[in-house]
Design a protein around this motif. Structure first.
Motif, mmCIF file in Angstrom:
data_model
loop_
_atom_site.group_PDB
_atom_site.id
_atom_site.type_symbol
_atom_site.label_atom_id
_atom_site.label_comp_id
_atom_site.label_asym_id
_atom_site.label_seq_id
_atom_site.Cartn_x
_atom_site.Cartn_y
_atom_site.Cartn_z
ATOM 1 N N GLY A 47 1.226 5.785 -0.549
ATOM 2 C CA GLY A 47 0.565 7.081 -0.477
ATOM 3 C C GLY A 47 1.543 8.209 -0.741
ATOM 4 O O GLY A 47 2.733 8.103 -0.420
ATOM 5 N N GLU A 56 0.855 -1.180 0.000
ATOM 6 C CA GLU A 56 0.000 0.000 0.000
ATOM 7 C C GLU A 56 0.896 1.236 0.000
ATOM 8 O O GLU A 56 1.912 1.267 0.704
ATOM 9 N N THR A 64 -3.470 7.583 -2.846
ATOM 10 C CA THR A 64 -3.061 6.259 -2.389
ATOM 11 C C THR A 64 -3.226 5.244 -3.497
ATOM 12 O O THR A 64 -4.053 5.410 -4.400
#
Length: 209
Positions: free
Chosen positions: A129, A127, A202
């Motif tokens: 961002g 993940e 994101t």
């Protein structure tokens, strides 16, 4: 100079993470030091109050702070990296830990990008961002099909988004709107530009096997 900051959230060893440029400096924030072994990193500096690093044995210089302090261990690690000349930060372990720490890291990344002009990447490997500000447009190489969101941390004006399944041109997005959540990368590159406001872009470029 690129510095990696190791913090206490989740880190998944992914090809996207391995493709990052080699850092010139690695600073571990307290328990974030556990990620060094996973990624085969040599830590240049280990900072914090060391209340979440029991059992960790790391051969690195330490800067020890009291538990009662006015900054998180991650903030202390960032300050240490900046004082050593870092101009770009990759914060590993930014997602998957305590929500208050994750949100503080995201807001801190916006402040560093806005006030100091730094490029800041938040990641857990799976993940990612990036701060999106009017003065800091983004161009990102992400694989087609990856999930992409623009999180409106304030009312947004003039949001333009290209390289996605649902592009936008000069859009006004209310703070906290779900309108720009769960878009899809169409490739070959995603570009994002903002006229006013603050946002966090994101992405989920891959899922671990």
């Amino acid at each position: 100079m690129i510095a990696w900051i190791l913090v206490g959230g989740r880190v998944v060893d992914t090809p996207t993470l391995r493709a990052l440029p080699t850092p010139a400096l690695v600073v571990a924030a307290d328990g974030g030091a556990r990620h060094a072994a996973t990624l085969g990193l040599n830590v240049d500096l280990w900072v914090g109050d060391f209340d979440s690093s029991a059992g960790l044995n790391l051969n690195a210089p330490r800067e020890v702070f009291p538990t009662a302090k006015d900054a998180t261990d991650a903030e202390l690690a960032v300050q240490a990296a900046l004082s050593r000349g870092a101009r770009e930060l990759v914060i590993l372990g930014a997602f998957g830990g305590r929500f208050d720490h994750t949100l503080a890291l995201a807001l801190g990344a916006l402040r560093l990008a806005g006030q100091r002009g730094l490029r800041v990447t938040l990641t857990s490997g799976d993940e990612w961002g990036w701060p999106l500000l009017p003065a800091s447009p983004l161009t990102l190489a992400l694989p087609p099909g990856a999930t992409l969101s623009v999180l409106a941390l304030a009312d947004l004006q003039g949001l333009t988004l290209r390289g996605v399944r649902w592009p936008l041109t000069g859009a006004a997005i209310p703070q906290g709107s779900g309108w720009t959540v769960s878009n899809e990368v169409a490739g070959p590159a995603v570009t994002a530009q903002l006229g006013a406001g603050q946002a966090l872009l994101t992405a989920l470029p891959e899922r671990p096997a």
